[in-house]
Motif scaffolding. Structure first.
Motif, PDB file in Angstrom:
ATOM      1  N   GLU A  61      47.464 -82.203  13.417  1.00  0.00           N
ATOM      2  CA  GLU A  61      47.886 -83.248  14.408  1.00  0.00           C
ATOM      3  C   GLU A  61      47.168 -82.896  15.831  1.00  0.00           C
ATOM      4  O   GLU A  61      46.758 -81.939  16.387  1.00  0.00           O
ATOM      5  CB  GLU A  61      49.205 -83.087  14.831  1.00  0.00           C
ATOM      6  CG  GLU A  61      50.351 -83.557  13.872  1.00  0.00           C
ATOM      7  CD  GLU A  61      51.703 -83.665  14.064  1.00  0.00           C
ATOM      8  OE1 GLU A  61      51.988 -83.326  15.194  1.00  0.00           O
ATOM      9  OE2 GLU A  61      52.551 -83.811  13.068  1.00  0.00           O
ATOM     10  N   ILE A  62      46.572 -84.102  16.160  1.00  0.00           N
ATOM     11  CA  ILE A  62      45.901 -84.041  17.636  1.00  0.00           C
ATOM     12  C   ILE A  62      46.766 -85.021  18.489  1.00  0.00           C
ATOM     13  O   ILE A  62      46.908 -86.322  18.324  1.00  0.00           O
ATOM     14  CB  ILE A  62      44.293 -84.907  17.377  1.00  0.00           C
ATOM     15  CG1 ILE A  62      43.744 -84.154  16.193  1.00  0.00           C
ATOM     16  CG2 ILE A  62      43.763 -84.874  18.766  1.00  0.00           C
ATOM     17  CD1 ILE A  62      42.365 -84.647  15.779  1.00  0.00           C
ATOM     18  N   ASN A  63      47.281 -84.630  19.471  1.00  0.00           N
ATOM     19  CA  ASN A  63      48.100 -84.759  20.646  1.00  0.00           C
ATOM     20  C   ASN A  63      47.372 -85.019  21.803  1.00  0.00           C
ATOM     21  O   ASN A  63      46.861 -83.918  22.431  1.00  0.00           O
ATOM     22  CB  ASN A  63      49.320 -84.013  20.808  1.00  0.00           C
ATOM     23  CG  ASN A  63      50.238 -84.245  19.509  1.00  0.00           C
ATOM     24  OD1 ASN A  63      50.657 -85.304  19.301  1.00  0.00           O
ATOM     25  ND2 ASN A  63      50.628 -83.019  18.937  1.00  0.00           N
ATOM     26  N   ALA A  64      46.977 -86.157  22.211  1.00  0.00           N
ATOM     27  CA  ALA A  64      46.283 -86.424  23.503  1.00  0.00           C
ATOM     28  C   ALA A  64      47.253 -86.759  24.665  1.00  0.00           C
ATOM     29  O   ALA A  64      48.107 -87.412  24.380  1.00  0.00           O
ATOM     30  CB  ALA A  64      45.289 -87.564  23.310  1.00  0.00           C
ATOM     31  N   ASP A  65      47.073 -86.141  25.627  1.00  0.00           N
ATOM     32  CA  ASP A  65      47.887 -86.481  27.026  1.00  0.00           C
ATOM     33  C   ASP A  65      47.813 -87.594  27.600  1.00  0.00           C
ATOM     34  O   ASP A  65      47.320 -87.718  28.602  1.00  0.00           O
ATOM     35  CB  ASP A  65      47.957 -85.161  27.798  1.00  0.00           C
ATOM     36  CG  ASP A  65      49.192 -84.926  28.748  1.00  0.00           C
ATOM     37  OD1 ASP A  65      50.082 -85.923  28.437  1.00  0.00           O
ATOM     38  OD2 ASP A  65      49.136 -84.271  29.556  1.00  0.00           O
ATOM     39  N   TRP A  66      47.597 -88.674  26.710  1.00  0.00           N
ATOM     40  CA  TRP A  66      47.386 -90.192  27.361  1.00  0.00           C
ATOM     41  C   TRP A  66      48.187 -91.030  26.463  1.00  0.00           C
ATOM     42  O   TRP A  66      47.774 -91.147  25.186  1.00  0.00           O
ATOM     43  CB  TRP A  66      45.670 -90.240  27.405  1.00  0.00           C
ATOM     44  CG  TRP A  66      45.373 -91.488  27.753  1.00  0.00           C
ATOM     45  CD1 TRP A  66      45.793 -92.139  29.128  1.00  0.00           C
ATOM     46  CD2 TRP A  66      44.483 -92.346  27.452  1.00  0.00           C
ATOM     47  NE1 TRP A  66      45.301 -93.213  29.182  1.00  0.00           N
ATOM     48  CE2 TRP A  66      44.380 -93.330  28.668  1.00  0.00           C
ATOM     49  CE3 TRP A  66      43.554 -92.425  26.597  1.00  0.00           C
ATOM     50  CZ2 TRP A  66      43.413 -94.421  28.433  1.00  0.00           C
ATOM     51  CZ3 TRP A  66      42.686 -93.532  26.200  1.00  0.00           C
ATOM     52  CH2 TRP A  66      42.488 -94.399  27.026  1.00  0.00           C
ATOM     53  N   SER A 169      49.034 -77.820  29.489  1.00  0.00           N
ATOM     54  CA  SER A 169      49.728 -78.239  28.335  1.00  0.00           C
ATOM     55  C   SER A 169      49.779 -79.790  28.408  1.00  0.00           C
ATOM     56  O   SER A 169      49.833 -80.270  29.627  1.00  0.00           O
ATOM     57  CB  SER A 169      51.084 -77.448  28.272  1.00  0.00           C
ATOM     58  OG  SER A 169      51.919 -77.685  29.173  1.00  0.00           O
ATOM     59  N   VAL A 170      50.291 -80.189  27.283  1.00  0.00           N
ATOM     60  CA  VAL A 170      50.605 -81.606  26.919  1.00  0.00           C
ATOM     61  C   VAL A 170      51.820 -81.899  27.796  1.00  0.00           C
ATOM     62  O   VAL A 170      52.773 -81.353  27.523  1.00  0.00           O
ATOM     63  CB  VAL A 170      50.598 -82.084  25.758  1.00  0.00           C
ATOM     64  CG1 VAL A 170      51.026 -83.734  25.437  1.00  0.00           C
ATOM     65  CG2 VAL A 170      48.973 -81.777  24.832  1.00  0.00           C
ATOM     66  N   SER A 171      51.678 -82.844  28.675  1.00  0.00           N
ATOM     67  CA  SER A 171      52.848 -83.252  29.514  1.00  0.00           C
ATOM     68  C   SER A 171      53.899 -84.063  28.670  1.00  0.00           C
ATOM     69  O   SER A 171      55.362 -83.909  29.070  1.00  0.00           O
ATOM     70  CB  SER A 171      52.335 -83.964  30.900  1.00  0.00           C
ATOM     71  OG  SER A 171      51.908 -85.499  30.395  1.00  0.00           O
ATOM     72  N   SER A 172      53.442 -84.688  27.817  1.00  0.00           N
ATOM     73  CA  SER A 172      54.576 -85.649  27.028  1.00  0.00           C
ATOM     74  C   SER A 172      55.372 -86.638  27.548  1.00  0.00           C
ATOM     75  O   SER A 172      56.430 -86.849  27.336  1.00  0.00           O
ATOM     76  CB  SER A 172      55.462 -84.622  26.142  1.00  0.00           C
ATOM     77  OG  SER A 172      54.789 -83.708  25.204  1.00  0.00           O
ATOM     78  N   GLU A 173      54.723 -86.822  28.719  1.00  0.00           N
ATOM     79  CA  GLU A 173      55.350 -88.089  29.653  1.00  0.00           C
ATOM     80  C   GLU A 173      55.030 -89.355  29.032  1.00  0.00           C
ATOM     81  O   GLU A 173      54.200 -89.832  28.267  1.00  0.00           O
ATOM     82  CB  GLU A 173      54.711 -88.069  31.079  1.00  0.00           C
ATOM     83  CG  GLU A 173      55.008 -87.111  32.036  1.00  0.00           C
ATOM     84  CD  GLU A 173      56.401 -87.050  32.521  1.00  0.00           C
ATOM     85  OE1 GLU A 173      56.963 -88.088  32.807  1.00  0.00           O
ATOM     86  OE2 GLU A 173      57.141 -86.189  32.625  1.00  0.00           O
TER      87      GLU A 173
END
Length: 186
Positions: A61-66, A169-173
């Protein structure tokens, strides 16, 4: 992410349809971020934000913080689905070539910013990406070759350097649609 090599998208060779859309692109009227829509690869992977790659149940899984963008890279040697099956982020299959992760993504939906912000992508878009850990272990090279016969008259290839930053880290906002649309207000 730091850019190490890329030709400006203004220099990309476009088809007549691609050129027409490029010439008429107006971010004050149509801006994907104002609709809380993330970009797709390659822009998603080049955007200067956190990209977190995690192995989950045999895939990556590639999670981009965007804009909450997530890509799934299937590592089980499956084929891409039938051409009429489309996904916003495309369908990605990957394999390891030595220590490099090689990803092939097809089956994208038509997208007004699918190649880069001002260049649309069509349903024939295909991207082959390579993520290579560099010798120092603190950087990786992200490179891609992009083809899209609907909008690109020639393939586009580029590479970027990513920096390993365990302190970020990824903010997950979640994207707030009301706030995002303020960009379009006068």
């Amino acid at each position: 992410n730091l850019f190490t090599h890329v030709a400006s998208s203004a220099a990309w060779e476009l088809t007549p349809a691609g050129q027409a859309l490029y010439d008429n692109y107006d971010s004050s009227v149509s801006f994907a971020q104002a609709e809380c829509l993330s970009a797709t690869a390659p822009t998603l992977m080049m955007y200067p934000t956190v990209n977190l790659l995690t192995e989950v149940n045999g895939h990556i899984e590639i999670n981009a913080d965007w804009m909450g963008a997530t890509r799934t890279v299937y590592m089980d040697r499956r084929d891409h689905p039938a051409p009429e099956t489309r996904y916003y982020q495309g369908h990605s299959i990957g394999q390891w070539e030595d220590d490099d992760l090689v990803i092939e993504t097809t089956n994208f939906t038509e997208n007004s910013i699918g190649n880069v912000f001002s260049i649309a992508s069509g349903v024939s878009k295909k991207i082959v990406e390579r993520i290579s850990l560099n010798n120092n272990g603190s950087t990786a090279t992200y490179s891609f070759t992009l083809t899209d016969p609907d909008y690109l008259a020639a393939p586009v290839a580029a590479s970027y350097e990513w920096h390993y930053r365990p302190d970020v880290s990824v903010s997950s906002e979640a994207c707030d649609l009301e706030v995002a649309r303020r960009y379009l207000e006068e």
